[in-house]
Design an enzyme around this catalytic site. Structure first.
Site, PDB file in Angstrom:
ATOM      1  N   GLY A  12      26.254  38.644  43.652  1.00 44.29           N
ATOM      2  CA  GLY A  12      26.536  39.331  45.020  1.00 44.29           C
ATOM      3  C   GLY A  12      26.960  40.865  44.751  1.00 44.29           C
ATOM      4  O   GLY A  12      26.669  41.772  45.195  1.00 44.29           O
ATOM      5  N   SER A 141      36.747  37.242  29.820  1.00 49.56           N
ATOM      6  CA  SER A 141      37.587  38.000  30.264  1.00 49.56           C
ATOM      7  C   SER A 141      38.301  38.482  29.017  1.00 49.56           C
ATOM      8  O   SER A 141      38.744  37.467  28.308  1.00 49.56           O
ATOM      9  CB  SER A 141      38.450  37.849  31.280  1.00 49.56           C
ATOM     10  N   TYR A 152      44.378  32.110  34.759  1.00 47.40           N
ATOM     11  CA  TYR A 152      42.998  32.909  34.619  1.00 47.40           C
ATOM     12  C   TYR A 152      42.837  32.865  33.241  1.00 47.40           C
ATOM     13  O   TYR A 152      41.507  32.620  32.980  1.00 47.40           O
ATOM     14  CB  TYR A 152      43.102  34.050  35.520  1.00 47.40           C
ATOM     15  N   ALA A 155      41.673  29.748  31.844  1.00 45.07           N
ATOM     16  CA  ALA A 155      40.552  29.127  32.264  1.00 45.07           C
ATOM     17  C   ALA A 155      39.214  30.180  31.572  1.00 45.07           C
ATOM     18  O   ALA A 155      38.467  29.383  30.904  1.00 45.07           O
ATOM     19  CB  ALA A 155      40.365  29.481  33.838  1.00 45.07           C
TER      20      ALA A 155
END
Length: 248
Positions: A12, A141, A152, A155
């Protein structure tokens, strides 16, 4: 080869929307997946107008950490061969780390948002991935390689190990699996209102090229890995970070 089909999660805004636009511009028909129907609708309209291909992009609303909602994507695909699957959904989720319960909740939330979403969507679409020639791309990332994001970072790093396994599993069927690992990318919702001018300047200073990334930088890397030209590239992590972390 006929019409190519792509699925982009987290499509999106930001990187996901840029990826979807690049694929549509390349001639793919694309299904974007996200949790906010209004945002998806606006993105679909904008990409259709920008590319002159309004019939080549559509959306489905789903929380991909929920196995039942993943079925909405499978239904929308409708058994068509999927040429390109881009697992982009995710983000940093904060939380209360003052208690063990709070730590557990934050870690589960980050693993669900960044790992489980990719695993469930990929597993659901495995039967319809194009054979030969399918492309699975995971968006990781820079935090996976240098830390700094706690749960984060962990993950996103988990995606790397899983990508290697998936590449080995699917290689004999001529399906490639790769990871794109962005560095600092401006013009996204990732930092929300946490980014300051000082934080921006510090991140730019860490690059070798003296600028922040933009979503199109990542989209161009995905475009290559999604193309027939990348058929001999699999099980790789491609850093798109301006030299903030050197390849290794």
């Amino acid at each position: 080869m006929g019409e190519r089909w792509g699925v982009v999660s987290g499509g999106g805004t930001g990187i996901g929307a840029a990826v979807a636009r690049a694929l549509v511009a390349e001639g793919c028909s694309v299904l974007v997946v996200g949790r906010r129907a209004d945002v998806l609708a606006a993105t679909v309209e904008r990409i259709g107008a920008d590319t002159g291909r309004p019939d080549a992009i559509r959306a489905v609303t789903a929380d991909l950490a929920d196995p039942e909602q993943v079925g909405r994507v499978v239904e929308a695909v409708g058994g068509r061969p999927v040429d390109v699957l881009v697992n982009n959904a995710g983000g940093y989720l904060g939380g209360d780390d003052g208690t063990l319960a709070g730590v557990a909740a934050q870690w589960r939330a980050n693993l669900d948002a960044n790992v489980l979403t990719a695993v469930l969507l990929t597993e659901a679409l495995l039967p319809v991935l194009r054979r030969p020639g399918g492309r699975v791309i995971l968006v990781s990332s820079i935090a996976a390689q240098r830390g700094g994001g706690g749960p984060y970072s962990a993950a996103k790093a988990a995606l790397h190990g899983w990508a290697y396994d998936l590449a080995a599993q699917l290689g004999s069927e001529q399906i490639t699996v790769n990871v794109v690992s962005p560095g600092y990318v401006a013009e996204t919702e990732f930092f929300g209102d946490r980014m300051t001018p000082e934080g921006h300047a510090r991140r730019v200073a860490q690059t070798l090229v003296g600028r922040a990334g933009v979503p199109d930088d990542v989209a161009e890397a995905v475009r290559y890995l999604a193309s027939p030209a990348a058929g001999y590239v699999t099980g790789q992590v491609l850093g798109v970070n301006g030299g903030s972390v050197l390849g290794r």
